[in-house]
Design a protein around this motif. Structure first.
Motif, PDB file in Angstrom:
ATOM      1  N   ILE A 104      62.191  79.879  13.835  1.00  0.00           N
ATOM      2  CA  ILE A 104      61.584  81.162  14.224  1.00  0.00           C
ATOM      3  C   ILE A 104      62.027  81.520  15.641  1.00  0.00           C
ATOM      4  O   ILE A 104      62.510  82.624  15.905  1.00  0.00           O
ATOM      5  CB  ILE A 104      60.035  81.093  14.139  1.00  0.00           C
ATOM      6  N   VAL A 105      61.902  80.553  16.547  1.00  0.00           N
ATOM      7  CA  VAL A 105      62.264  80.809  17.942  1.00  0.00           C
ATOM      8  C   VAL A 105      63.776  81.076  18.051  1.00  0.00           C
ATOM      9  O   VAL A 105      64.217  81.970  18.784  1.00  0.00           O
ATOM     10  CB  VAL A 105      61.816  79.634  18.844  1.00  0.00           C
ATOM     11  N   THR A 124      56.162  83.462   7.779  1.00  0.00           N
ATOM     12  CA  THR A 124      54.963  82.638   7.594  1.00  0.00           C
ATOM     13  C   THR A 124      55.298  81.285   8.221  1.00  0.00           C
ATOM     14  O   THR A 124      56.418  80.792   8.078  1.00  0.00           O
ATOM     15  CB  THR A 124      54.624  82.471   6.101  1.00  0.00           C
ATOM     16  N   VAL A 125      54.339  80.706   8.939  1.00  0.00           N
ATOM     17  CA  VAL A 125      54.637  79.514   9.736  1.00  0.00           C
ATOM     18  C   VAL A 125      54.812  78.258   8.873  1.00  0.00           C
ATOM     19  O   VAL A 125      54.441  78.240   7.693  1.00  0.00           O
ATOM     20  CB  VAL A 125      53.554  79.272  10.819  1.00  0.00           C
ATOM     21  N   LYS A 126      55.351  77.236   9.507  1.00  0.00           N
ATOM     22  CA  LYS A 126      55.626  75.950   8.845  1.00  0.00           C
ATOM     23  C   LYS A 126      54.370  75.403   8.144  1.00  0.00           C
ATOM     24  O   LYS A 126      53.278  75.424   8.701  1.00  0.00           O
ATOM     25  CB  LYS A 126      56.112  74.955   9.916  1.00  0.00           C
ATOM     26  N   GLY A 173      50.309  78.837  17.549  1.00  0.00           N
ATOM     27  CA  GLY A 173      50.250  78.466  18.972  1.00  0.00           C
ATOM     28  C   GLY A 173      51.480  77.668  19.370  1.00  0.00           C
ATOM     29  O   GLY A 173      52.028  77.860  20.462  1.00  0.00           O
ATOM     30  N   ASP A 174      51.952  76.786  18.471  1.00  0.00           N
ATOM     31  CA  ASP A 174      53.169  76.004  18.759  1.00  0.00           C
ATOM     32  C   ASP A 174      54.373  76.925  18.940  1.00  0.00           C
ATOM     33  O   ASP A 174      55.222  76.704  19.802  1.00  0.00           O
ATOM     34  CB  ASP A 174      53.495  75.034  17.603  1.00  0.00           C
ATOM     35  N   LYS A 220      56.715  77.206  22.209  1.00  0.00           N
ATOM     36  CA  LYS A 220      58.170  77.018  22.113  1.00  0.00           C
ATOM     37  C   LYS A 220      58.916  78.231  22.698  1.00  0.00           C
ATOM     38  O   LYS A 220      59.954  78.073  23.347  1.00  0.00           O
ATOM     39  CB  LYS A 220      58.547  76.804  20.631  1.00  0.00           C
ATOM     40  N   LEU A 221      58.358  79.436  22.473  1.00  0.00           N
ATOM     41  CA  LEU A 221      58.975  80.642  23.063  1.00  0.00           C
ATOM     42  C   LEU A 221      58.977  80.522  24.579  1.00  0.00           C
ATOM     43  O   LEU A 221      59.947  80.887  25.242  1.00  0.00           O
ATOM     44  CB  LEU A 221      58.188  81.898  22.652  1.00  0.00           C
ATOM     45  N   LYS A 222      57.876  79.980  25.124  1.00  0.00           N
ATOM     46  CA  LYS A 222      57.785  79.790  26.576  1.00  0.00           C
ATOM     47  C   LYS A 222      58.832  78.797  27.042  1.00  0.00           C
ATOM     48  O   LYS A 222      59.580  79.054  27.998  1.00  0.00           O
ATOM     49  CB  LYS A 222      56.392  79.284  26.975  1.00  0.00           C
TER      50      LYS A 222
END
Ligand code: B12
Length: 227
Positions: free
Chosen positions: A148-149, A112-114, A174-175, A179-181
């Motif tokens: 996560i990344v 679950t995201v930040k 989306g962030d 960041k993965l990119k």
């Protein structure tokens, strides 16, 4: 007991927030009657399909609880009592959902995201995917984007699942993709998103690979994505 009646009783007791037989419910006079723990154990003993317990008795009833909370009929402690029932039922069911000895279909990182503490849906997805043969690495809730990344890189995971239940935190998904990119790993990981406020349109907007309305849709979509 008839399987359908058993499923209905489990759902009813989730909505009453009754974990064990000695617990009270919203309605009068329920003490002493079998509650979620006893009924789920009975269902397992009777050979009821664990998937139908999750889908018909647990997920469905938690949705009703959500609606009652939104309408003001339930307060937060009522809702948490129901959520605890679902959590305990999932713990009881997880050994039956996990297929012993099945070859892993790959690592699936889920989080679950930040900023978002909602983890009930994520936990259900996590257990269902373990059951479907994925090696699930659950990072928890309210997890910073960098972590996560970092986990995707560390585990070289082919799949990442992101959950958000708040309209304010869904943007963080989306962030994570950005960041993965930046870290050069976007092409090596399929990103699946879920959670009530998300949609296919939103997934397209942030460049996720798929949106899943529930855990079962996730397993179906993953089949079409095999790396
Ligand atoms: C339970 C709950 C809580 C619990 C969470 C407990 C926990 N451990 O998770 C508590 C009390 C902590 C809580 C707190 C808050 N909550 Co709340 N909460 C809910 C509630 C009632 C149910 C959510 C739930 O568990 N649903 C059941 C699960 C099974 O469904 P699900 O999460 O959608 O998951 C399924 C699918 O979406 C999908 N899925 C989900 N994630 C993923 C991920 C992947 C990868 C995939 C493939 C699929 C997938 O599969 C799942 C299984 O089928 C909802 C109302 C509702 N109707 O949804 C409000 C709700 C989400 N909460 C809300 C709010 C506002 C809050 C608070 C801000 C309240 C406050 N003022 O303090 C805080 C925020 C805390 C924070 N920072 O996160 C709002 C959000 C509004 C909005 N538009 O943003 C809602 C909609 C209620 C409302 N209408 O006001 N909440």
């Amino acid at each position: 007991m008839d399987q359908q009646i058993l499923l209905e009783k489990i759902a009813f007791n989730v909505m009453q927030g009754r974990l064990e037989a000695e617990d009270e419910g919203f309605d009068e006079g329920l003490e002493g009657k079998p509650a979620v723990t006893e009924l789920v154990k009975e269902a397992i003993r009777d050979g009821v399909d664990p998937k139908s317990i999750v889908l018909e008795a647990l997920t469905g009833s938690m949705e009703v609880v959500g609606e009652k909370f939104e309408s003001g009929e339930y307060l937060i402690p009522d809702m948490l009592a129901s959520a605890e029932c679902v959590g305990v039922a999932m713990d009881l069911l997880s050994p039956y959902l996990l297929k012993a000895g099945v070859e892993t279909k790959g690592k699936f990182i889920i989080s679950t995201v930040k900023g978002d503490l909602h983890d009930i849906g994520k936990n259900i997805v996590s257990i269902m995917l373990k059951g479907a043969g994925y090696e699930v690495i659950d990072l928890g809730a309210d997890v910073p984007t960098d972590r996560i990344v970092g986990a995707v890189k560390e585990h070289q995971a082919p799949y990442l699942g992101l959950s958000a239940l708040l309209t304010t935190t869904m943007r963080v998904m989306g962030d994570v993709i950005e960041k993965l990119k930046e870290e050069g790993v976007r092409e090596s990981v399929k990103v699946l998103i879920g959670g009530a406020p998300t949609s296919k349109e939103f997934a397209d907007q942030i460049g996720a690979d798929a949106h899943c309305k529930d855990a079962f849709e996730a397993t179906n979509i993953l089949k079409t994505m095999a790396h």
